[in-house]
Write a protein that holds these residues in place. Sequence first.
Motif, PDB file in Angstrom:
ATOM      1  N   TYR A 176       0.845  -1.196   0.000  1.00 13.47           N
ATOM      2  CA  TYR A 176       0.000   0.000   0.000  1.00 13.47           C
ATOM      3  C   TYR A 176       0.876   1.240   0.000  1.00 13.47           C
ATOM      4  CZ  TYR A 176       0.873  -1.175   4.882  1.00 13.47           C
ATOM      5  OH  TYR A 176       1.462  -1.552   6.050  1.00 13.47           O
ATOM      6  N   PHE A 177       1.785   1.265  -0.931  1.00 11.66           N
ATOM      7  CA  PHE A 177       2.823   2.284  -1.003  1.00 11.66           C
ATOM      8  C   PHE A 177       2.281   3.703  -1.109  1.00 11.66           C
ATOM      9  CE2 PHE A 177       5.432   4.721  -4.129  1.00 11.66           C
ATOM     10  CZ  PHE A 177       6.404   5.112  -3.251  1.00 11.66           C
ATOM     11  N   TRP A 178       1.321   3.930  -1.995  1.00 12.27           N
ATOM     12  CA  TRP A 178       0.873   5.291  -2.256  1.00 12.27           C
ATOM     13  C   TRP A 178      -0.597   5.277  -2.621  1.00 12.27           C
ATOM     14  CZ3 TRP A 178      -0.747   7.924  -6.756  1.00 12.27           C
ATOM     15  CH2 TRP A 178      -0.716   9.311  -6.672  1.00 12.27           C
ATOM     16  N   VAL A 179      -1.354   6.245  -2.106  1.00 13.45           N
ATOM     17  CA  VAL A 179      -2.777   6.370  -2.411  1.00 13.45           C
ATOM     18  C   VAL A 179      -3.003   7.736  -3.051  1.00 13.45           C
ATOM     19  CG1 VAL A 179      -5.097   6.435  -1.450  1.00 13.45           C
ATOM     20  CG2 VAL A 179      -3.402   4.895  -0.463  1.00 13.45           C
ATOM     21  N   PRO A 180      -3.615   7.773  -4.238  1.00 14.37           N
ATOM     22  CA  PRO A 180      -3.869   9.059  -4.893  1.00 14.37           C
ATOM     23  C   PRO A 180      -4.715   9.967  -4.008  1.00 14.37           C
ATOM     24  CG  PRO A 180      -4.264   7.251  -6.420  1.00 14.37           C
ATOM     25  CD  PRO A 180      -4.056   6.643  -5.072  1.00 14.37           C
ATOM     26  N   PRO A 181      -4.339  11.240  -3.856  1.00 11.66           N
ATOM     27  CA  PRO A 181      -5.066  12.150  -2.974  1.00 11.66           C
ATOM     28  C   PRO A 181      -6.459  12.501  -3.480  1.00 11.66           C
ATOM     29  CG  PRO A 181      -3.305  13.316  -4.109  1.00 11.66           C
ATOM     30  CD  PRO A 181      -3.151  11.872  -4.439  1.00 11.66           C
ATOM     31  N   TRP A 182      -6.756  12.240  -4.739  1.00  4.08           N
ATOM     32  CA  TRP A 182      -8.069  12.562  -5.287  1.00  4.08           C
ATOM     33  C   TRP A 182      -9.073  11.426  -5.118  1.00  4.08           C
ATOM     34  CZ3 TRP A 182      -3.628  12.324  -8.244  1.00  4.08           C
ATOM     35  CH2 TRP A 182      -3.464  11.188  -9.019  1.00  4.08           C
ATOM     36  N   LYS A 183      -8.674  10.306  -4.526  1.00  5.75           N
ATOM     37  CA  LYS A 183      -9.580   9.180  -4.321  1.00  5.75           C
ATOM     38  C   LYS A 183     -10.468   9.431  -3.096  1.00  5.75           C
ATOM     39  CE  LYS A 183      -7.992   6.330  -7.464  1.00  5.75           C
ATOM     40  NZ  LYS A 183      -8.762   5.743  -8.515  1.00  5.75           N
ATOM     41  N   SER A 184     -11.677   8.865  -3.126  1.00  2.00           N
ATOM     42  CA  SER A 184     -12.591   8.980  -1.990  1.00  2.00           C
ATOM     43  C   SER A 184     -12.291   7.884  -0.978  1.00  2.00           C
ATOM     44  CB  SER A 184     -14.035   8.858  -2.460  1.00  2.00           C
ATOM     45  OG  SER A 184     -14.289   7.541  -2.906  1.00  2.00           O
ATOM     46  N   ARG A 185     -12.865   7.987   0.203  1.00  2.00           N
ATOM     47  CA  ARG A 185     -12.652   6.956   1.223  1.00  2.00           C
ATOM     48  C   ARG A 185     -13.198   5.603   0.771  1.00  2.00           C
ATOM     49  NH1 ARG A 185     -13.094   8.976   7.337  1.00  2.00           N
ATOM     50  NH2 ARG A 185     -11.475  10.545   7.186  1.00  2.00           N
ATOM     51  N   LEU A 186     -14.336   5.618   0.079  1.00  2.00           N
ATOM     52  CA  LEU A 186     -14.910   4.370  -0.408  1.00  2.00           C
ATOM     53  C   LEU A 186     -13.969   3.701  -1.401  1.00  2.00           C
ATOM     54  CD1 LEU A 186     -17.202   2.345  -0.564  1.00  2.00           C
ATOM     55  CD2 LEU A 186     -18.251   3.777  -2.315  1.00  2.00           C
ATOM     56  N   THR A 187     -13.406   4.483  -2.307  1.00  2.00           N
ATOM     57  CA  THR A 187     -12.454   3.943  -3.275  1.00  2.00           C
ATOM     58  C   THR A 187     -11.225   3.407  -2.555  1.00  2.00           C
ATOM     59  OG1 THR A 187     -13.212   5.586  -4.861  1.00  2.00           O
ATOM     60  CG2 THR A 187     -11.171   4.456  -5.376  1.00  2.00           C
ATOM     61  N   ASP A 188     -10.794   4.098  -1.510  1.00  2.00           N
ATOM     62  CA  ASP A 188      -9.626   3.646  -0.748  1.00  2.00           C
ATOM     63  C   ASP A 188      -9.872   2.283  -0.114  1.00  2.00           C
ATOM     64  OD1 ASP A 188      -8.400   5.983  -1.428  1.00  2.00           O
ATOM     65  OD2 ASP A 188      -8.640   6.921   0.533  1.00  2.00           O
ATOM     66  N   LEU A 189     -11.101   2.017   0.313  1.00  2.00           N
ATOM     67  CA  LEU A 189     -11.406   0.719   0.910  1.00  2.00           C
ATOM     68  C   LEU A 189     -11.373  -0.392  -0.134  1.00  2.00           C
ATOM     69  CD1 LEU A 189     -14.315   1.684   3.318  1.00  2.00           C
ATOM     70  CD2 LEU A 189     -11.964   1.115   3.937  1.00  2.00           C
ATOM     71  N   LEU A 190     -11.851  -0.076  -1.329  1.00  2.00           N
ATOM     72  CA  LEU A 190     -11.890  -1.079  -2.386  1.00  2.00           C
ATOM     73  C   LEU A 190     -10.522  -1.307  -3.020  1.00  2.00           C
ATOM     74  CD1 LEU A 190     -15.208   0.050  -4.099  1.00  2.00           C
ATOM     75  CD2 LEU A 190     -14.888  -1.808  -2.448  1.00  2.00           C
ATOM     76  N   LYS A 191      -9.773  -0.245  -3.203  1.00  2.00           N
ATOM     77  CA  LYS A 191      -8.413  -0.319  -3.754  1.00  2.00           C
ATOM     78  C   LYS A 191      -7.499   0.465  -2.819  1.00  2.00           C
ATOM     79  CE  LYS A 191      -9.459  -0.744  -8.634  1.00  2.00           C
ATOM     80  NZ  LYS A 191      -9.206  -0.185  -9.959  1.00  2.00           N
ATOM     81  N   PRO A 192      -6.784  -0.219  -1.930  1.00  2.00           N
ATOM     82  CA  PRO A 192      -6.036   0.469  -0.883  1.00  2.00           C
ATOM     83  C   PRO A 192      -4.864   1.324  -1.341  1.00  2.00           C
ATOM     84  CG  PRO A 192      -5.607  -1.871  -0.825  1.00  2.00           C
ATOM     85  CD  PRO A 192      -6.679  -1.660  -1.835  1.00  2.00           C
ATOM     86  N   GLY A 193      -4.367   1.147  -2.520  1.00  2.00           N
ATOM     87  CA  GLY A 193      -3.261   1.994  -2.947  1.00  2.00           C
ATOM     88  C   GLY A 193      -2.529   1.433  -4.142  1.00  2.00           C
ATOM     89  N   VAL A 194      -1.490   2.144  -4.541  1.00  2.00           N
ATOM     90  CA  VAL A 194      -0.664   1.759  -5.674  1.00  2.00           C
ATOM     91  C   VAL A 194       0.525   0.969  -5.135  1.00  2.00           C
ATOM     92  CG1 VAL A 194       0.756   2.643  -7.562  1.00  2.00           C
ATOM     93  CG2 VAL A 194      -1.359   3.815  -6.931  1.00  2.00           C
ATOM     94  N   LYS A 195       0.729  -0.204  -5.687  1.00  2.00           N
ATOM     95  CA  LYS A 195       1.863  -1.020  -5.242  1.00  2.00           C
ATOM     96  C   LYS A 195       3.147  -0.502  -5.869  1.00  2.00           C
ATOM     97  CE  LYS A 195      -0.796  -5.212  -4.679  1.00  2.00           C
ATOM     98  NZ  LYS A 195      -1.014  -6.572  -5.147  1.00  2.00           N
ATOM     99  N   GLY A 196       4.169  -0.427  -5.055  1.00  2.00           N
ATOM    100  CA  GLY A 196       5.485  -0.027  -5.535  1.00  2.00           C
ATOM    101  C   GLY A 196       6.494  -1.102  -5.181  1.00  2.00           C
ATOM    102  N   ARG A 197       7.427  -1.375  -6.081  1.00  2.83           N
ATOM    103  CA  ARG A 197       8.458  -2.367  -5.805  1.00  2.83           C
ATOM    104  C   ARG A 197       9.644  -1.677  -5.138  1.00  2.83           C
ATOM    105  NH1 ARG A 197       9.550  -7.118  -9.418  1.00  2.83           N
ATOM    106  NH2 ARG A 197       9.756  -8.428  -7.610  1.00  2.83           N
ATOM    107  N   VAL A 230      16.189   3.149   0.395  1.00  2.31           N
ATOM    108  CA  VAL A 230      15.172   2.272  -0.159  1.00  2.31           C
ATOM    109  C   VAL A 230      14.158   3.161  -0.874  1.00  2.31           C
ATOM    110  CG1 VAL A 230      13.348   0.604   0.330  1.00  2.31           C
ATOM    111  CG2 VAL A 230      15.483   0.533   1.637  1.00  2.31           C
ATOM    112  N   VAL A 231      13.954   2.907  -2.153  1.00  4.57           N
ATOM    113  CA  VAL A 231      13.051   3.693  -2.973  1.00  4.57           C
ATOM    114  C   VAL A 231      12.041   2.741  -3.597  1.00  4.57           C
ATOM    115  CG1 VAL A 231      12.865   5.251  -4.943  1.00  4.57           C
ATOM    116  CG2 VAL A 231      14.900   5.321  -3.497  1.00  4.57           C
ATOM    117  N   ALA A 232      10.766   3.087  -3.501  1.00  8.47           N
ATOM    118  CA  ALA A 232       9.728   2.253  -4.116  1.00  8.47           C
ATOM    119  C   ALA A 232       9.399   2.822  -5.492  1.00  8.47           C
ATOM    120  CB  ALA A 232       8.495   2.231  -3.237  1.00  8.47           C
ATOM    121  N   TYR A 233       9.483   1.987  -6.506  1.00  8.13           N
ATOM    122  CA  TYR A 233       9.173   2.392  -7.869  1.00  8.13           C
ATOM    123  C   TYR A 233       7.883   1.722  -8.321  1.00  8.13           C
ATOM    124  CZ  TYR A 233      13.793   4.439  -8.478  1.00  8.13           C
ATOM    125  OH  TYR A 233      14.907   5.223  -8.354  1.00  8.13           O
ATOM    126  N   VAL A 234       7.077   2.464  -9.078  1.00 11.18           N
ATOM    127  CA  VAL A 234       5.836   1.961  -9.658  1.00 11.18           C
ATOM    128  C   VAL A 234       6.132   1.612 -11.111  1.00 11.18           C
ATOM    129  CG1 VAL A 234       3.463   2.579 -10.219  1.00 11.18           C
ATOM    130  CG2 VAL A 234       4.494   3.411  -8.115  1.00 11.18           C
TER     131      VAL A 234
END
Length: 82
Positions: free
Chosen positions: A26-47, A57-61
């Motif tokens: 759950y590396f990063w969550v777009p700030p324009w997402k709603s709370r409901l969207t956050d529950l369904l898709k918790p964030g952007v995965k970064g390696r 340590v740097v996480a890359y998408v």
Amino acid sequence: METRKCPFCGGTMVPSKTDLLGHARYFWVPPWKSRLTDLLKPGVKGRPWLCIDCGAVVAYVDEKKLSLIREEYEQKKLEGSI
């Protein structure tokens, strides 16, 4: 093994074996997402990548996901939501 150049010291970075563990899930969550969207898709995965010279340590998408985020951001910006 794939390597990258460290953005901080110019050293060698090596990737984590997986992006499915720990904070990478759950590396990063777009700030324009709603709370409901956050529950369904918790964030952007970064390696996570580790610099074996300075220890950063740097996480890359991945590029595909990054282009989708960029398009979504530009659309929200045009709509005036951001």
